[in-house]
Write an enzyme that holds these catalytic residues in place. Structure first.
Site, PDB file in Angstrom:
ATOM      1  N   ASN A 111      -1.689   7.022  -2.638  1.00  0.00           N
ATOM      2  CA  ASN A 111      -3.004   6.789  -1.616  1.00  0.00           C
ATOM      3  C   ASN A 111      -3.914   5.558  -2.083  1.00  0.00           C
ATOM      4  OD1 ASN A 111      -5.040   7.155   0.436  1.00  0.00           O
ATOM      5  ND2 ASN A 111      -6.080   8.243  -0.977  1.00  0.00           N
ATOM      6  N   HIS A 169       0.913  -1.174   0.014  1.00  0.00           N
ATOM      7  CA  HIS A 169      -0.085  -0.126  -0.106  1.00  0.00           C
ATOM      8  C   HIS A 169       0.943   1.135   0.065  1.00  0.00           C
ATOM      9  CE1 HIS A 169      -3.469   2.077   0.711  1.00  0.00           C
ATOM     10  NE2 HIS A 169      -3.103   3.038   1.376  1.00  0.00           N
ATOM     11  N   CYS A 170       0.928   2.035  -1.013  1.00  0.00           N
ATOM     12  CA  CYS A 170       1.492   2.913  -1.252  1.00  0.00           C
ATOM     13  C   CYS A 170       1.004   4.573  -0.634  1.00  0.00           C
ATOM     14  CB  CYS A 170       2.025   3.287  -2.815  1.00  0.00           C
ATOM     15  SG  CYS A 170       3.269   4.637  -3.083  1.00  0.00           S
ATOM     16  N   PRO A 171       1.480   5.008   0.269  1.00  0.00           N
ATOM     17  CA  PRO A 171       0.903   6.428   0.824  1.00  0.00           C
ATOM     18  C   PRO A 171       0.873   7.556  -0.434  1.00  0.00           C
ATOM     19  CG  PRO A 171       2.880   6.123   1.989  1.00  0.00           C
ATOM     20  CD  PRO A 171       2.596   4.773   0.957  1.00  0.00           C
TER      21      PRO A 171
END
Length: 356
Positions: A160, A155-157
């Site tokens: 998002n 999950h890449c911030p």
């Protein structure tokens, strides 16, 4: 009702906070566009030919970067299909049986006809309590999205979003074009950055934009090059970030190269067969995200040895034969250079034709 209302407000606040990294990147990109196009090219460059070439090349990199970034952010992650979800009757049965062997026996019965070949490290069927489904191979539950994501990488911030089967190609292109964007910006800004320190530029506000533009482009180039290089290595080995940290477990045990088919086929699994679409942020990945061809390195010790290049069958506790190279019809051309596993015994076919 109060706890439910407060929980809804909390989730809404979290969703807003999750967009802050994306907003930060967007602001940086918008400022870099203004600094490069207006302050560097239009205000500082005196040579018309240099100005035109830099503006044309810059906009190509900028458009491709923005396109890939947009697709990475707004492409929804793919979730397991309905066949992996438990039926209403199975859900009730799962609630009644005790956790442990009884539950595993039920899950083995449910997963018997599913294209599921990986297991937990203890050898159990991979099951998600939150989504109430049998996890497909390479599928993991994302705690941020609160969903099971097909071929989840991470999950890449900064986008998002979950990076998985549906947008992994877009994520790779986003890294590639953002790296090219930063390298080009730093390279064309370098001579003016040197002039800044040697007092070769007029004393205007463009001086500070040129200085900070070079620092930002150089800094992002270093971080992006390492990240992009790491994901290129993952693609060459046909692994996700999660699988790089923990090797997927099959019936015969953990195998870090279980999904690797060789460099060329690994590359095609992400980018597709048509090379003209490789560098465009359009979906061309092969397969359906629920099942993947494998190349088992360590064969089941209980199975007799097979000649090299042939596929062997591994059996689970229910004596259900599973091919060592599971794949669906949509993926069969990935292994077109190898023999497909037999659907029936060769001896039966010979008897049918009267052959000895």
């Amino acid at each position: 009702m109060a706890p439910s209302g407060s929980g809804s407000v909390k989730r809404s606040c979290q969703r807003v906070l999750y967009w802050i990294p994306v907003l930060f990147i967007s602001i940086i990109v918008c400022w870099s566009y203004y600094a490069y196009v207006i302050q560097l090219c239009i205000e500082s460059m005196g040579n018309i030919g240099e100005k035109v070439v830099c503006l044309l090349a810059y906009h190509v990199f900028f458009i491709m970067f923005a396109w890939a970034y947009w697709k990475t952010i707004f492409t929804k992650p793919m979730n397991p299909s309905k066949e992996f979800h438990l039926s209403y009757a199975d859900k009730e049965l799962m609630e009644r049986v005790d956790r442990g062997e009884s539950q595993q026996e039920l899950l083995r019965r449910i997963a018997k006809d599913l294209p599921v070949y990986t297991r937990t490290m203890s050898g159990a069927i991979r099951y998600c309590d939150r989504c109430q489904l049998v996890k497909p191979d390479r599928c993991h539950h994302c705690s941020v999205c609160d969903k099971c994501i097909l071929k989840m990488d991470h999950h890449c911030p900064w986008v998002n979003n979950c990076v998985g089967f549906s947008n992994y190609k877009f994520f790779l292109l986003f890294l590639a074009y953002s790296l090219l964007y930063c390298l080009f910006t730093a390279a064309t800004d370098l001579q003016y950055f040197i002039k800044f320190w040697t007092n070769g530029l007029p004393d205007t506000q463009a001086k500070f934009h040129i200085m900070f533009l070079f620092f930002a482009a150089a800094m992002f180039s270093v971080s992006l090059s390492s990240l992009f290089g790491y994901h290129c290595w993952l693609v060459s080995k046909n692994r996700s970030t999660l699988e790089a940290f923990r090797a997927p477990a099959f019936r015969h045990g953990a195998d870090k190269s279980g999904f690797s088919l060789g460099f060329s086929k690994n590359l095609r699994q992400v980018f597709g067969d048509e090379k003209k679409y490789w560098f465009l942020p359009v979906f061309t990945s092969l397969g359906d995200g629920c099942s993947f061809p494998t190349c088992l390195v360590n064969q089941d010790p209980e199975q007799p040895p097979t000649p090299a290049g042939n596929n062997s069958a591994v059996k689970n506790g229910d004596n259900h034969p599973f091919p060592a190279k599971p794949l669906r019809e949509s993926q069969s051309h990935l292994l077109n250079s190898e023999k497909s596993w037999p659907e029936h015994d060769v001896g039966e076919d010979k008897e049918k034709h009267g052959m000895p």
